[in-house]
Design an enzyme around this catalytic site. Structure first.
Site, PDB file in Angstrom:
ATOM      1  N   GLY A   1      -6.838 -19.419   2.328  1.00 60.01           N
ATOM      2  CA  GLY A   1      -6.762 -20.774   1.783  1.00 60.01           C
ATOM      3  C   GLY A   1      -5.355 -21.263   1.495  1.00 60.01           C
ATOM      4  O   GLY A   1      -5.186 -22.428   1.128  1.00 60.01           O
ATOM      5  N   ALA A   2      -4.346 -20.418   1.679  1.00 60.58           N
ATOM      6  CA  ALA A   2      -2.966 -20.852   1.385  1.00 60.58           C
ATOM      7  C   ALA A   2      -2.582 -22.055   2.247  1.00 60.58           C
ATOM      8  O   ALA A   2      -1.997 -23.025   1.754  1.00 60.58           O
ATOM      9  CB  ALA A   2      -1.982 -19.710   1.604  1.00 60.58           C
ATOM     10  N   GLY A   3      -2.937 -21.994   3.516  1.00 63.77           N
ATOM     11  CA  GLY A   3      -2.623 -23.092   4.427  1.00 63.77           C
ATOM     12  C   GLY A   3      -3.353 -24.379   4.035  1.00 63.77           C
ATOM     13  O   GLY A   3      -2.792 -25.468   4.109  1.00 63.77           O
ATOM     14  N   ASP A   4      -4.606 -24.239   3.625  1.00 64.17           N
ATOM     15  CA  ASP A   4      -5.394 -25.415   3.230  1.00 64.17           C
ATOM     16  C   ASP A   4      -4.850 -26.014   1.931  1.00 64.17           C
ATOM     17  O   ASP A   4      -4.825 -27.229   1.753  1.00 64.17           O
ATOM     18  CB  ASP A   4      -6.864 -25.028   3.045  1.00 64.17           C
ATOM     19  CG  ASP A   4      -7.420 -24.353   4.290  1.00 64.17           C
ATOM     20  OD1 ASP A   4      -6.961 -24.694   5.398  1.00 64.17           O
ATOM     21  OD2 ASP A   4      -8.300 -23.480   4.151  1.00 64.17           O
TER      22      ASP A   4
HETATM   23  P1  ATP Z   1      -4.339 -19.382   5.914  1.00 61.59           P
HETATM   24  O1  ATP Z   1      -4.198 -17.978   5.377  1.00 61.59           O
HETATM   25  O2  ATP Z   1      -5.008 -20.294   4.941  1.00 61.59           O
HETATM   26  O3  ATP Z   1      -4.876 -19.465   7.304  1.00 61.59           O
HETATM   27  P2  ATP Z   1      -1.873 -20.320   7.098  1.00 61.59           P
HETATM   28  O4  ATP Z   1      -1.591 -19.163   7.993  1.00 61.59           O
HETATM   29  O5  ATP Z   1      -2.318 -21.598   7.649  1.00 61.59           O
HETATM   30  O6  ATP Z   1      -2.849 -19.880   5.916  1.00 61.59           O
HETATM   31  P3  ATP Z   1       0.477 -19.646   5.611  1.00 61.59           P
HETATM   32  O7  ATP Z   1       1.718 -19.820   6.390  1.00 61.59           O
HETATM   33  O8  ATP Z   1      -0.040 -18.278   5.389  1.00 61.59           O
HETATM   34  O9  ATP Z   1      -0.602 -20.626   6.231  1.00 61.59           O
HETATM   35  O10 ATP Z   1       0.648 -20.267   4.160  1.00 61.59           O
HETATM   36  C1  ATP Z   1       0.779 -21.643   3.901  1.00 61.59           C
HETATM   37  C2  ATP Z   1       1.851 -21.874   2.880  1.00 61.59           C
HETATM   38  O11 ATP Z   1       1.522 -21.181   1.661  1.00 61.59           O
HETATM   39  C3  ATP Z   1       3.210 -21.337   3.303  1.00 61.59           C
HETATM   40  O12 ATP Z   1       3.898 -22.321   4.034  1.00 61.59           O
HETATM   41  C4  ATP Z   1       3.856 -21.044   1.950  1.00 61.59           C
HETATM   42  O13 ATP Z   1       4.358 -22.238   1.395  1.00 61.59           O
HETATM   43  C5  ATP Z   1       2.686 -20.595   1.095  1.00 61.59           C
HETATM   44  N1  ATP Z   1       2.547 -19.125   1.114  1.00 61.59           N
HETATM   45  C6  ATP Z   1       1.706 -18.395   1.874  1.00 61.59           C
HETATM   46  N2  ATP Z   1       1.856 -17.073   1.634  1.00 61.59           N
HETATM   47  C7  ATP Z   1       2.812 -16.973   0.687  1.00 61.59           C
HETATM   48  C8  ATP Z   1       3.440 -15.868  -0.019  1.00 61.59           C
HETATM   49  N3  ATP Z   1       3.087 -14.597   0.226  1.00 61.59           N
HETATM   50  N4  ATP Z   1       4.394 -16.164  -0.928  1.00 61.59           N
HETATM   51  C9  ATP Z   1       4.775 -17.417  -1.177  1.00 61.59           C
HETATM   52  N5  ATP Z   1       4.226 -18.496  -0.560  1.00 61.59           N
HETATM   53  C10 ATP Z   1       3.267 -18.286   0.356  1.00 61.59           C
END
Ligand code: ATP
Length: 319
Positions: free
Chosen positions: A256-259
């Site tokens: 959910g970080a990306g969302d």
């Molecule tokens: P998802 O896991 O939801 O598919 P995603 O791969 O689309 O995510 P990520 O790049 O993992 O997206 O994370 C989205 C944003 O969250 C990053 O750009 C960053 O700002 C933040 N983020 C993710 N992981 C971390 C971390 N370990 N520490 C700090 N910030 C993070």
């Protein structure tokens, strides 16, 4: 306040109660509601924005449970339909040793895939200031046609179109088909966010640099974003580009970080699209979005880990 309308799937992830085990070895599973477009709608609402979800659920206990969760978070539900025959989608999810998630989907077909163009709540979609979607809703008919129609209605009504392909390779018949269909709507979007993994998949090159990212640039775009996990994000517009670093947090589950990141961005630009043309303000918004993404990694699950405005501001201001 302008409305963010998010289109696509909502489902339940079943996550092993113990980490580091295979699905067969898992002693039990916990229900973790999700689906990227639903997560984005809730992320916007958590930050005090107006959000609606458009999609189809099964007319079963799980479907009504998910609709109840959207309601509980204040996401408008007039865009939800219920299918009388098909079940709410389920996915069993494991975390591999390398940290990547692996999915086993139960969609044969699930209700979300059966949304028909004539079931769309056109008035709701027309009211969107931002219309957000992924690519899972493009995989099969009739949902694909509903997706394309909804995009057209929103664009016609003047909404900003936001696209997070959110690649799930296991759901596509082949990698080639995934790439082709994901790219088929590339030129329609105003804002596109890809992850580093998706950048590699779509370009065929493992290089996470400007030259490679720019191969995904189109002049039809206002903003292209590449998220880099703990390293933050890169941004590209017609006039400027750069990197915004994320925050140092104790990550336990990146689901959910990306969302969360996308929801924060949309919540901030929905009432002022001109932020996209102002690098200083855009960088502040991306820093805020990074804070939201970072916070989401500090708790298990996606939806329970989405921050409210004050939690996000606390981390934002700490750095
Ligand atoms: P998802 O896991 O939801 O598919 P995603 O791969 O689309 O995510 P990520 O790049 O993992 O997206 O994370 C989205 C944003 O969250 C990053 O750009 C960053 O700002 C933040 N983020 C993710 N992981 C971390 C971390 N370990 N520490 C700090 N910030 C993070």
């Amino acid at each position: 306040k302008g409305m963010v309308v998010s289109f696509g799937e909502m489902l339940i992830d079943f996550v092993p109660t113990e980490s580091g085990v295979s699905l067969a070895e898992a002693p039990g599973f916990l229900k973790a509601p999700g689906g990227a477009p639903a997560n984005v709608a809730i992320a916007v609402a958590r930050l005090g924005g107006k959000a609606a979800f458009v999609g189809k659920l099964g007319d079963d206990e799980f479907g009504h449970m998910l609709a109840g969760i959207l309601k509980q978070y204040g996401v408008a539900g007039e865009g939800i339909s219920f299918d009388q025959g098909a079940r709410t989608a389920l996915a069993f999810v494991t975390l591999r040793a390398d940290g990547e998630r692996e999915f086993m989907f139960y969609r044969n077909p699930s209700a979300d895939m059966l949304l028909k163009p004539d079931e769309l709540n056109i008035e709701l979609i027309k009211s969107a200031k931002v219309f957000h979607y992924g690519s899972i809703s493009l995989i099969v008919e009739p949902c694909r046609s509903a997706h394309l129609k909804a995009m057209e209605v929103a664009k016609e009504a003047g909404a900003l179109l936001s696209y997070d392909p959110n690649l799930r390779e296991a759901l596509w018949p082949s990698q080639e088909e995934a790439k082709k269909q994901i790219m088929s709507i590339w030129d329609k979007a105003d804002v596109i966010k890809v992850s580093d993994v998706e950048l590699e998949f779509l370009t065929g090159s493992p290089k996470i640099d400007d030259a490679n990212a720019m191969t995904l640039w189109r002049d039809s775009l206002k903003l292209l974003l590449v998220t880099l996990g703990e390293k933050g994000c890169r941004y590209y517009t017609k006039n400027f580009r750069g990197v915004v670093e994320s925050f140092d947090v104790n990550a336990v589950d990146t689901t959910g970080a990306g969302d969360s990141f996308v929801g924060a961005l949309l919540a901030k630009i929905v009432d002022d699209h001109s932020i996209l043309e102002d690098e200083k303000r855009l960088r502040e918004v991306l820093k805020f979005a990074n804070a939201c993404g970072a916070i989401t990694t500090t708790k298990k699950g996606a939806i329970p880990a989405l921050p409210n405005e004050s939690e996000a501001l606390t981390l934002y201001k700490a750095n």
